[in-house]
Design a protein around this motif. Structure first.
Motif, PDB file in Angstrom:
ATOM      1  N   GLY A 116     -21.103  28.113   9.603  1.00  0.00           N
ATOM      2  CA  GLY A 116     -19.891  28.041   8.815  1.00  0.00           C
ATOM      3  C   GLY A 116     -19.492  29.419   8.317  1.00  0.00           C
ATOM      4  O   GLY A 116     -20.189  30.407   8.552  1.00  0.00           O
ATOM      5  N   CYS A 117     -18.366  29.471   7.671  1.00  0.00           N
ATOM      6  CA  CYS A 117     -17.894  30.746   7.143  1.00  0.00           C
ATOM      7  C   CYS A 117     -16.984  30.491   5.951  1.00  0.00           C
ATOM      8  O   CYS A 117     -16.478  29.395   5.752  1.00  0.00           O
ATOM      9  CB  CYS A 117     -17.147  31.537   8.210  1.00  0.00           C
ATOM     10  SG  CYS A 117     -15.663  30.716   8.821  1.00  0.00           S
ATOM     11  N   THR A 118     -16.830  31.518   5.171  1.00  0.00           N
ATOM     12  CA  THR A 118     -15.876  31.511   4.078  1.00  0.00           C
ATOM     13  C   THR A 118     -14.930  32.681   4.322  1.00  0.00           C
ATOM     14  O   THR A 118     -15.363  33.725   4.835  1.00  0.00           O
ATOM     15  CB  THR A 118     -16.573  31.604   2.703  1.00  0.00           C
ATOM     16  OG1 THR A 118     -15.643  31.305   1.687  1.00  0.00           O
ATOM     17  CG2 THR A 118     -17.205  32.954   2.463  1.00  0.00           C
ATOM     18  N   PRO A 119     -13.656  32.538   4.042  1.00  0.00           N
ATOM     19  CA  PRO A 119     -12.716  33.636   4.305  1.00  0.00           C
ATOM     20  C   PRO A 119     -13.060  34.894   3.518  1.00  0.00           C
ATOM     21  O   PRO A 119     -13.485  34.832   2.372  1.00  0.00           O
ATOM     22  CB  PRO A 119     -11.375  33.063   3.841  1.00  0.00           C
ATOM     23  CG  PRO A 119     -11.539  31.582   3.974  1.00  0.00           C
ATOM     24  CD  PRO A 119     -12.966  31.317   3.608  1.00  0.00           C
ATOM     25  N   TYR A 120     -12.864  36.032   4.172  1.00  0.00           N
ATOM     26  CA  TYR A 120     -13.071  37.306   3.502  1.00  0.00           C
ATOM     27  C   TYR A 120     -11.721  37.972   3.257  1.00  0.00           C
ATOM     28  O   TYR A 120     -10.717  37.612   3.873  1.00  0.00           O
ATOM     29  CB  TYR A 120     -14.011  38.217   4.297  1.00  0.00           C
ATOM     30  CG  TYR A 120     -13.462  38.706   5.617  1.00  0.00           C
ATOM     31  CD1 TYR A 120     -12.705  39.861   5.687  1.00  0.00           C
ATOM     32  CD2 TYR A 120     -13.712  38.012   6.790  1.00  0.00           C
ATOM     33  CE1 TYR A 120     -12.193  40.304   6.895  1.00  0.00           C
ATOM     34  CE2 TYR A 120     -13.212  38.443   7.996  1.00  0.00           C
ATOM     35  CZ  TYR A 120     -12.447  39.596   8.048  1.00  0.00           C
ATOM     36  OH  TYR A 120     -11.941  40.022   9.241  1.00  0.00           O
ATOM     37  N   PHE A 121     -11.718  38.921   2.346  1.00  0.00           N
ATOM     38  CA  PHE A 121     -10.506  39.634   1.961  1.00  0.00           C
ATOM     39  C   PHE A 121     -10.735  41.125   2.132  1.00  0.00           C
ATOM     40  O   PHE A 121     -11.834  41.624   1.869  1.00  0.00           O
ATOM     41  CB  PHE A 121     -10.143  39.326   0.500  1.00  0.00           C
ATOM     42  CG  PHE A 121      -9.712  37.909   0.276  1.00  0.00           C
ATOM     43  CD1 PHE A 121      -8.373  37.584   0.146  1.00  0.00           C
ATOM     44  CD2 PHE A 121     -10.651  36.887   0.221  1.00  0.00           C
ATOM     45  CE1 PHE A 121      -7.978  36.273  -0.040  1.00  0.00           C
ATOM     46  CE2 PHE A 121     -10.258  35.569   0.027  1.00  0.00           C
ATOM     47  CZ  PHE A 121      -8.918  35.258  -0.100  1.00  0.00           C
ATOM     48  N   SER A 122      -9.692  41.833   2.536  1.00  0.00           N
ATOM     49  CA  SER A 122      -9.780  43.281   2.653  1.00  0.00           C
ATOM     50  C   SER A 122      -9.944  43.872   1.263  1.00  0.00           C
ATOM     51  O   SER A 122      -9.286  43.443   0.309  1.00  0.00           O
ATOM     52  CB  SER A 122      -8.507  43.843   3.287  1.00  0.00           C
ATOM     53  OG  SER A 122      -8.306  43.288   4.564  1.00  0.00           O
ATOM     54  N   VAL A 123     -10.823  44.853   1.155  1.00  0.00           N
ATOM     55  CA  VAL A 123     -11.078  45.505  -0.135  1.00  0.00           C
ATOM     56  C   VAL A 123     -11.298  46.987   0.126  1.00  0.00           C
ATOM     57  O   VAL A 123     -11.807  47.374   1.175  1.00  0.00           O
ATOM     58  CB  VAL A 123     -12.292  44.861  -0.857  1.00  0.00           C
ATOM     59  CG1 VAL A 123     -13.560  45.003  -0.050  1.00  0.00           C
ATOM     60  CG2 VAL A 123     -12.476  45.403  -2.248  1.00  0.00           C
ATOM     61  N   ARG A 124     -10.871  47.801  -0.820  1.00  0.00           N
ATOM     62  CA  ARG A 124     -11.129  49.238  -0.719  1.00  0.00           C
ATOM     63  C   ARG A 124     -11.359  49.784  -2.122  1.00  0.00           C
ATOM     64  O   ARG A 124     -10.952  49.181  -3.114  1.00  0.00           O
ATOM     65  CB  ARG A 124     -10.000  49.972  -0.012  1.00  0.00           C
ATOM     66  CG  ARG A 124      -8.720  50.091  -0.825  1.00  0.00           C
ATOM     67  CD  ARG A 124      -7.650  50.837  -0.068  1.00  0.00           C
ATOM     68  NE  ARG A 124      -6.468  51.036  -0.904  1.00  0.00           N
ATOM     69  CZ  ARG A 124      -5.350  51.585  -0.483  1.00  0.00           C
ATOM     70  NH1 ARG A 124      -5.236  51.976   0.781  1.00  0.00           N
ATOM     71  NH2 ARG A 124      -4.333  51.750  -1.302  1.00  0.00           N
ATOM     72  N   VAL A 125     -12.026  50.940  -2.159  1.00  0.00           N
ATOM     73  CA  VAL A 125     -12.261  51.632  -3.417  1.00  0.00           C
ATOM     74  C   VAL A 125     -11.559  52.985  -3.317  1.00  0.00           C
ATOM     75  O   VAL A 125     -11.842  53.768  -2.414  1.00  0.00           O
ATOM     76  CB  VAL A 125     -13.767  51.818  -3.698  1.00  0.00           C
ATOM     77  CG1 VAL A 125     -13.984  52.566  -4.998  1.00  0.00           C
ATOM     78  CG2 VAL A 125     -14.475  50.467  -3.720  1.00  0.00           C
ATOM     79  N   GLU A 126     -10.615  53.217  -4.215  1.00  0.00           N
ATOM     80  CA  GLU A 126      -9.880  54.475  -4.290  1.00  0.00           C
ATOM     81  C   GLU A 126     -10.270  55.147  -5.594  1.00  0.00           C
ATOM     82  O   GLU A 126      -9.905  54.653  -6.668  1.00  0.00           O
ATOM     83  CB  GLU A 126      -8.368  54.224  -4.245  1.00  0.00           C
ATOM     84  CG  GLU A 126      -7.867  53.732  -2.908  1.00  0.00           C
ATOM     85  CD  GLU A 126      -7.905  54.800  -1.831  1.00  0.00           C
ATOM     86  OE1 GLU A 126      -7.584  55.968  -2.125  1.00  0.00           O
ATOM     87  OE2 GLU A 126      -8.277  54.471  -0.687  1.00  0.00           O
ATOM     88  N   GLY A 127     -11.018  56.241  -5.494  1.00  0.00           N
ATOM     89  CA  GLY A 127     -11.575  56.845  -6.711  1.00  0.00           C
ATOM     90  C   GLY A 127     -12.586  55.862  -7.276  1.00  0.00           C
ATOM     91  O   GLY A 127     -13.568  55.531  -6.626  1.00  0.00           O
ATOM     92  N   SER A 128     -12.330  55.333  -8.450  1.00  0.00           N
ATOM     93  CA  SER A 128     -13.201  54.291  -9.013  1.00  0.00           C
ATOM     94  C   SER A 128     -12.509  52.932  -9.045  1.00  0.00           C
ATOM     95  O   SER A 128     -13.094  51.950  -9.487  1.00  0.00           O
ATOM     96  CB  SER A 128     -13.646  54.681 -10.424  1.00  0.00           C
ATOM     97  OG  SER A 128     -12.519  54.714 -11.287  1.00  0.00           O
ATOM     98  N   GLU A 129     -11.259  52.867  -8.565  1.00  0.00           N
ATOM     99  CA  GLU A 129     -10.481  51.628  -8.585  1.00  0.00           C
ATOM    100  C   GLU A 129     -10.790  50.743  -7.381  1.00  0.00           C
ATOM    101  O   GLU A 129     -10.726  51.198  -6.242  1.00  0.00           O
ATOM    102  CB  GLU A 129      -8.972  51.928  -8.596  1.00  0.00           C
ATOM    103  CG  GLU A 129      -8.487  52.621  -9.843  1.00  0.00           C
ATOM    104  CD  GLU A 129      -8.516  51.726 -11.050  1.00  0.00           C
ATOM    105  OE1 GLU A 129      -8.081  50.569 -10.960  1.00  0.00           O
ATOM    106  OE2 GLU A 129      -8.999  52.192 -12.102  1.00  0.00           O
ATOM    107  N   VAL A 130     -11.100  49.479  -7.654  1.00  0.00           N
ATOM    108  CA  VAL A 130     -11.312  48.485  -6.599  1.00  0.00           C
ATOM    109  C   VAL A 130      -9.974  47.809  -6.352  1.00  0.00           C
ATOM    110  O   VAL A 130      -9.323  47.338  -7.294  1.00  0.00           O
ATOM    111  CB  VAL A 130     -12.385  47.456  -7.004  1.00  0.00           C
ATOM    112  CG1 VAL A 130     -12.526  46.378  -5.937  1.00  0.00           C
ATOM    113  CG2 VAL A 130     -13.713  48.151  -7.266  1.00  0.00           C
ATOM    114  N   GLN A 131      -9.560  47.754  -5.091  1.00  0.00           N
ATOM    115  CA  GLN A 131      -8.251  47.225  -4.747  1.00  0.00           C
ATOM    116  C   GLN A 131      -8.344  46.147  -3.675  1.00  0.00           C
ATOM    117  O   GLN A 131      -9.166  46.221  -2.769  1.00  0.00           O
ATOM    118  CB  GLN A 131      -7.347  48.355  -4.248  1.00  0.00           C
ATOM    119  CG  GLN A 131      -7.145  49.451  -5.266  1.00  0.00           C
ATOM    120  CD  GLN A 131      -6.300  50.588  -4.725  1.00  0.00           C
ATOM    121  OE1 GLN A 131      -6.186  50.791  -3.518  1.00  0.00           O
ATOM    122  NE2 GLN A 131      -5.685  51.345  -5.628  1.00  0.00           N
TER     123      GLN A 131
END
Length: 132
Positions: free
Chosen positions: A85-100
């Motif tokens: 099975g799987c659970t959906p993943y989301f794109s994530v990035r860290v810019e400086g110290s900000e998680v987006q």
């Protein structure tokens, strides 16, 4: 081009832990941080029985579901064999110290998924992990 939304700083996510991000519609998104300060984002729902992955134990690049100890890959949402099975993943990035996170994914991905009342929760295969 997709808009990225700052949701917290990396220090707001505990090492080997998670933070939940509420959405206007759909289940929350769990944002995880491992010991190497890598950040991942998954729908806060185990593919087995819908357990809250944000309450699981993070180790390496995986999280153990708090309900039945299923191991879920943080980078893809895939359950580790012999589980399926799987659970959906989301794109994530860290810019400086900000998680987006991407605004379009928060607004559209996996909105139909709910916590099951009984029985296993399934997605329709590997593409659904990314595109649900």
């Amino acid at each position: 081009m997709s808009e990225w939304i700052s949701i917290c700083t990396i220090d707001d996510i505990p090492v080997l832990g998670a933070r939940r991000v509420a959405r206007a519609q759909g289940l929350d998104v769990a944002v995880f941080r491992n010991a190497e300060n890598e950040v991942f984002a998954l729908l806060d729902r185990c593919p087995h029985k819908g357990g809250p992955l944000s309450q699981g134990i993070v180790f390496g690049r995986s999280v153990a579901c708090p309900l039945h100890n299923w191991t879920i890959a943080l980078s893809s949402g895939e359950a580790t064999a012999p589980d399926e099975g799987c659970t959906p993943y989301f794109s994530v990035r860290v810019e400086g110290s900000e998680v987006q996170l991407r605004a379009d994914e928060l607004a559209s991905r996996a909105l139909e998924q709910t916590r099951p009342h009984a029985g296993p929760a399934h997605c329709s295969g590997k593409p659904a992990c990314a595109a649900a």
